[in-house]
Scaffold this motif. Structure first.
Motif, mmCIF file in Angstrom:
data_model
loop_
_atom_site.group_PDB
_atom_site.id
_atom_site.type_symbol
_atom_site.label_atom_id
_atom_site.label_comp_id
_atom_site.label_asym_id
_atom_site.label_seq_id
_atom_site.Cartn_x
_atom_site.Cartn_y
_atom_site.Cartn_z
ATOM 1 N N PRO A 1 0.812 -1.225 0.000
ATOM 2 C CA PRO A 1 0.000 0.000 0.000
ATOM 3 C C PRO A 1 0.838 1.264 0.000
ATOM 4 O O PRO A 1 0.439 2.270 -0.605
ATOM 5 N N VAL A 2 1.996 1.238 0.657
ATOM 6 C CA VAL A 2 2.856 2.423 0.668
ATOM 7 C C VAL A 2 3.378 2.713 -0.738
ATOM 8 O O VAL A 2 3.361 3.857 -1.202
ATOM 9 N N ALA A 3 3.839 1.661 -1.427
ATOM 10 C CA ALA A 3 4.343 1.845 -2.791
ATOM 11 C C ALA A 3 3.233 2.318 -3.732
ATOM 12 O O ALA A 3 3.459 3.180 -4.591
ATOM 13 N N LEU A 4 2.029 1.771 -3.574
ATOM 14 C CA LEU A 4 0.917 2.189 -4.438
ATOM 15 C C LEU A 4 0.552 3.652 -4.196
ATOM 16 O O LEU A 4 0.207 4.381 -5.138
ATOM 17 N N LEU A 5 0.623 4.098 -2.954
ATOM 18 C CA LEU A 5 0.348 5.499 -2.651
ATOM 19 C C LEU A 5 1.378 6.410 -3.323
ATOM 20 O O LEU A 5 1.022 7.441 -3.915
ATOM 21 N N VAL A 6 2.644 6.029 -3.249
ATOM 22 C CA VAL A 6 3.688 6.816 -3.908
ATOM 23 C C VAL A 6 3.462 6.836 -5.413
ATOM 24 O O VAL A 6 3.586 7.889 -6.060
ATOM 25 N N LEU A 7 3.111 5.695 -5.989
ATOM 26 C CA LEU A 7 2.884 5.624 -7.429
ATOM 27 C C LEU A 7 1.698 6.481 -7.868
ATOM 28 O O LEU A 7 1.693 7.049 -8.961
ATOM 29 N N ALA A 8 0.687 6.586 -7.012
ATOM 30 C CA ALA A 8 -0.498 7.374 -7.356
ATOM 31 C C ALA A 8 -0.208 8.866 -7.334
ATOM 32 O O ALA A 8 -0.731 9.632 -8.156
ATOM 33 N N VAL A 9 0.635 9.310 -6.401
ATOM 34 C CA VAL A 9 0.863 10.741 -6.213
ATOM 35 C C VAL A 9 2.071 11.237 -7.015
ATOM 36 O O VAL A 9 2.095 12.387 -7.467
ATOM 37 N N ALA A 10 3.067 10.389 -7.223
ATOM 38 C CA ALA A 10 4.329 10.826 -7.816
ATOM 39 C C ALA A 10 4.185 11.530 -9.168
ATOM 40 O O ALA A 10 4.841 12.566 -9.395
ATOM 41 N N PRO A 11 3.362 11.037 -10.116
ATOM 42 C CA PRO A 11 3.272 11.736 -11.408
ATOM 43 C C PRO A 11 2.788 13.178 -11.298
ATOM 44 O O PRO A 11 3.041 13.986 -12.194
ATOM 45 N N ARG A 12 2.123 13.519 -10.197
ATOM 46 C CA ARG A 12 1.599 14.875 -10.042
ATOM 47 C C ARG A 12 2.628 15.847 -9.476
ATOM 48 O O ARG A 12 2.497 17.057 -9.680
ATOM 49 N N VAL A 13 3.608 15.344 -8.774
ATOM 50 C CA VAL A 13 4.544 16.252 -8.099
ATOM 51 C C VAL A 13 5.987 16.106 -8.570
ATOM 52 O O VAL A 13 6.806 17.005 -8.346
ATOM 53 N N ILE A 14 6.330 14.988 -9.209
ATOM 54 C CA ILE A 14 7.699 14.795 -9.693
ATOM 55 C C ILE A 14 7.739 15.155 -11.165
ATOM 56 O O ILE A 14 7.014 14.562 -11.975
ATOM 57 N N PRO A 15 8.555 16.125 -11.561
ATOM 58 C CA PRO A 15 8.610 16.524 -12.969
ATOM 59 C C PRO A 15 9.133 15.400 -13.840
ATOM 60 O O PRO A 15 9.983 14.604 -13.417
ATOM 61 N N ALA A 16 8.620 15.352 -15.074
ATOM 62 C CA ALA A 16 9.033 14.287 -15.983
ATOM 63 C C ALA A 16 10.503 14.392 -16.319
ATOM 64 O O ALA A 16 11.245 13.422 -16.318
ATOM 65 N N GLY A 17 10.961 15.618 -16.607
ATOM 66 C CA GLY A 17 12.373 15.821 -16.909
ATOM 67 C C GLY A 17 12.760 15.186 -18.225
ATOM 68 O O GLY A 17 11.956 14.596 -18.952
ATOM 69 N N ARG A 18 14.044 15.284 -18.532
ATOM 70 C CA ARG A 18 14.601 14.698 -19.739
ATOM 71 C C ARG A 18 15.946 14.075 -19.411
ATOM 72 O O ARG A 18 16.577 14.435 -18.425
ATOM 73 N N THR A 19 16.365 13.155 -20.254
ATOM 74 C CA THR A 19 17.694 12.594 -20.068
ATOM 75 C C THR A 19 18.714 13.661 -20.385
ATOM 76 O O THR A 19 18.513 14.511 -21.238
ATOM 77 N N ASP A 20 19.830 13.640 -19.671
ATOM 78 C CA ASP A 20 20.854 14.652 -19.836
ATOM 79 C C ASP A 20 21.783 14.303 -20.979
ATOM 80 O O ASP A 20 22.403 13.240 -20.999
ATOM 81 N N GLY A 21 21.865 15.227 -21.955
ATOM 82 C CA GLY A 21 22.840 15.069 -23.018
ATOM 83 C C GLY A 21 22.427 14.023 -24.033
ATOM 84 O O GLY A 21 21.380 13.384 -23.943
#
Length: 303
Positions: free
Chosen positions: A171-191
């Motif tokens: 349940p802890v991992a599922l909670l992180v997975l549910a919220v993470a896309p909203r607060v962690i920027p997608a970003g790009r690979t460097d270089g």
């Protein structure tokens, strides 16, 4: 202000993930006697419920960092955490000893991919300076407390049912997975994508896996093979134009010492992981809480 709150939320989620990774190193400890009794497993199989996770976690860390660079940090973080949660769920449902070990091995690999991706996300979320330093301090604290929390949670949950030890991270991992896309920027690979360095990845991963295994099982043959592979890795990296690890980073004595300590951590913990087979049978195998030594020392009433 909104960006600050988002960065703080991202830090909490990333630290929660590394807390789970570290906690799983010790989460099996107290549950081993109960698992062995209920499933009639020998001590050799029980040992690999601990060592299987530690060996693969230590062996795949470096490769996990490179994969995060190639395929995207957030993508790798979410994918590996999903695998971690699925393997945890499977472990709680299975009753075959070596299938349980297989889920632990998969979780070790998933954790090795999650941790470097989370660390990279922290360094890209927080600008260099005091804020990043504080964030890295919180990250380190989460990893350190996770191991201790695993021992405590293992003891408490085993009193109810040892399968809860496997289910706890889900349940802890599922909670992180549910919220993470909203607060962690997608970003790009460097270089630019300069290549994967398959030879370097294969030799260093195999070498570290064998080294951690050798330290865990006191196997000198595996240790010799590990040093041969790691020597081959150094030779490969010296010749590549796009090495997996630029060898110049090891000119810093402090950095080299820190890397060696980090590598030895999982092996050291796993090497001492056989203690529950004897000590915990005395305390936890009888299903007594608190154990007798706590009752005599602090006056807690025994059940």
């Amino acid at each position: 202000m909104r960006s600050d709150r988002r960065a703080t939320a991202a830090l909490i989620l990333l630290c929660t993930a590394v807390f789970l990774d570290s906690m799983d190193l010790s989460l099996m400890g107290v549950a081993l006697p109960a698992i062995g009794t209920d499933l009639a497993l020998p001590d050799s199989t029980l040992q690999w419920l601990m060592s299987g996770y530690a060996v693969t976690y230590g062996g795949f860390l470096l490769l996990g960092g490179r994969l995060a660079d190639l395929f995207g940090r957030r993508r790798m973080f979410l994918a590996s955490l999903t695998v971690f949660a699925a393997a945890s769920l499977a472990g709680g449902l299975l009753s075959d000893g070596w299938l349980l070990v297989a889920t632990r091995v998969v979780k070790g690999i998933a954790a090795a991919l999650t941790a470097p991706a989370a660390l990279s996300l922290i360094t890209t979320t927080f600008a260099e300076g005091p804020r990043r330093n504080r964030a890295l301090g919180v990250y380190a604290l989460a990893g350190a407390t996770g191991y201790s929390a695993g021992l405590i949670a293992s003891g408490l949950l085993t009193q109810v049912n040892w399968r809860l030890v496997f289910f706890l991270p889900v349940p802890v991992a599922l909670l992180v997975l549910a919220v993470a896309p909203r607060v962690i920027p997608a970003g790009r690979t460097d270089g630019p994508r300069t290549g994967f360095d398959a030879a370097g990845a294969g030799t260093v991963t195999g070498g570290v896996l064998l080294l951690v295994y050798a330290l865990t099982e006191t196997n000198w043959l595996a240790g010799g093979a590990a040093f041969l592979l790691l020597g081959g890795f150094v030779a490969i990296e010296r010749r590549r134009r796009d090495p997996l690890v630029p060898l110049g980073v090891f000119r810093s004595g402090r950095l080299t010492s820190a890397n060696l300590a980090a590598l030895a951590g999982p092996a050291r913990r796993s090497a001492g992981s056989s203690w529950p087979s004897s000590t915990c049978r005395a305390c936890w195998g009888t299903r007594r809480w608190p154990p007798d030594w706590a009752s005599s020392r602090w006056g807690w009433p025994s059940s």
